[in-house]
Write an enzyme that holds these catalytic residues in place. Structure first.
Site, PDB file in Angstrom:
ATOM      1  N   ASP A  32     129.764  57.766 111.930  1.00  0.00           N
ATOM      2  CA  ASP A  32     128.702  58.672 111.413  1.00  0.00           C
ATOM      3  C   ASP A  32     128.831  60.162 112.257  1.00  0.00           C
ATOM      4  OD1 ASP A  32     126.003  59.615 110.874  1.00  0.00           O
ATOM      5  OD2 ASP A  32     125.723  59.068 112.772  1.00  0.00           O
ATOM      6  N   TYR A  34     126.172  62.972 112.748  1.00  0.00           N
ATOM      7  CA  TYR A  34     125.128  63.423 113.351  1.00  0.00           C
ATOM      8  C   TYR A  34     124.340  62.396 114.491  1.00  0.00           C
ATOM      9  CZ  TYR A  34     126.170  67.329 110.396  1.00  0.00           C
ATOM     10  OH  TYR A  34     126.974  68.406 109.853  1.00  0.00           O
ATOM     11  N   ARG A  63     114.744  66.413 114.481  1.00  0.00           N
ATOM     12  CA  ARG A  63     115.611  65.188 113.985  1.00  0.00           C
ATOM     13  C   ARG A  63     114.827  64.167 113.159  1.00  0.00           C
ATOM     14  NH1 ARG A  63     120.235  63.289 112.172  1.00  0.00           N
ATOM     15  NH2 ARG A  63     120.876  61.159 113.258  1.00  0.00           N
ATOM     16  N   SER A 140     129.315  60.309 106.590  1.00  0.00           N
ATOM     17  CA  SER A 140     127.865  61.297 107.078  1.00  0.00           C
ATOM     18  C   SER A 140     126.912  61.521 105.814  1.00  0.00           C
ATOM     19  CB  SER A 140     128.457  62.260 107.917  1.00  0.00           C
ATOM     20  OG  SER A 140     127.298  63.054 108.012  1.00  0.00           O
ATOM     21  N   ASN A 141     125.710  61.659 106.027  1.00  0.00           N
ATOM     22  CA  ASN A 141     124.796  62.305 105.381  1.00  0.00           C
ATOM     23  C   ASN A 141     125.123  63.907 105.194  1.00  0.00           C
ATOM     24  OD1 ASN A 141     123.106  60.094 104.726  1.00  0.00           O
ATOM     25  ND2 ASN A 141     121.708  60.295 106.140  1.00  0.00           N
TER      26      ASN A 141
END
Length: 247
Positions: A32, A34, A63, A140-141
């Protein structure tokens, strides 16, 4: 009460037995981005300069709202790019905390998010993986452009391939379509891929999907109470190397 205590004792015994079992040997690793490779709370330093005494609060709420928005959009079928949701999360957090966010401050903080600080052990771990012949990438997003800038800013572009973005499926984690990007790109079953995340919910989602998982629990947070345990839990990324012993 006695039955409850007995069940709790059994769960603790099972977890202890799992911790004593050597970890499986995957063939590749996906990180991942972030929170795992890049410190999402490093933006608090710039926020602190703008609003003394409020920087940490802004970073935390920003966040949380960013992740809330990914879930809302993904579950509702109303996809928006991660960059847009990051900006929306910042605006919400500033309003919630009563902080004056003009265009200059917003642009400054969004630029900080493009160049988040990398965790200090990243390069050491990634170089060791390369030396051991282990393929390492990102899942990742984040949008492709966001990820490219972050990786380049940290000087890690030669150590991470592939860099996979949820943008390709127009959904966000923990949707199975996002996790499926890893096996598709690497040509491996999920179990043969180590998925590494510092986000407890992400580690659980990846475990449900079928990955071998490492939860990097930097903050010492409690385990998500969903009767699922990641393959391993550790305090920093160096634990990745335990899955890939040097020959």
């Amino acid at each position: 009460c006695r039955r409850h205590l007995m069940r709790g004792g059994v769960r603790n015994t099972v977890r202890a037995m799992m911790d004593s079992v050597p970890p499986p040997t995957p063939d590749a690793v996906l990180f991942d981005a972030y929170g795992t490779l890049f410190d999402v709370y490093s933006v608090g330093l710039a926020a602190e300069q703008l609003w003394p005494g409020r920087g940490d609060a802004l970073a935390l709420l920003w966040r949380d709202k960013q992740i809330d928005y990914t879930r809302l959009c993904s579950m509702s079928g109303r996809y928006r790019p991660f960059w847009d949701l990051t900006r929306a999360g910042l605006r919400f957090a500033a309003q919630k905390l009563g902080l004056p966010l003009d265009r200059a401050a917003e642009d400054r903080l969004m630029n900080e998010y493009r160049h988040l600080s990398a965790f200090p052990e990243n390069r050491e771990v990634l170089q060791a993986l390369a030396q051991r012949g282990v393929r390492a990438g990102i899942l990742s997003n984040g949008d492709p452009e966001m990820l490219a800038v972050a990786v380049r800013s940290a000087g890690l572009q030669d150590l991470l391939n592939p860099v996979l973005s949820a943008h390709g499926v127009q959904r966000f984690k923990t949707d199975a379509a996002v996790y499926q990007l890893g096996p598709q790109a690497l040509g491996l079953p999920a179990k043969k891929i180590l998925f590494v995340s510092s986000n407890g919910w992400d580690a659980i989602g990846a475990t449900w999907f079928g990955y071998t998982t490492l939860w990097v629990n930097r903050a010492g947070a409690p385990l998500e109470q969903l009767d699922t345990t990641p393959t391993r839990t550790a305090g920093n990324l160096r634990a990745v190397l335990d899955f890939f012993p040097a020959s």
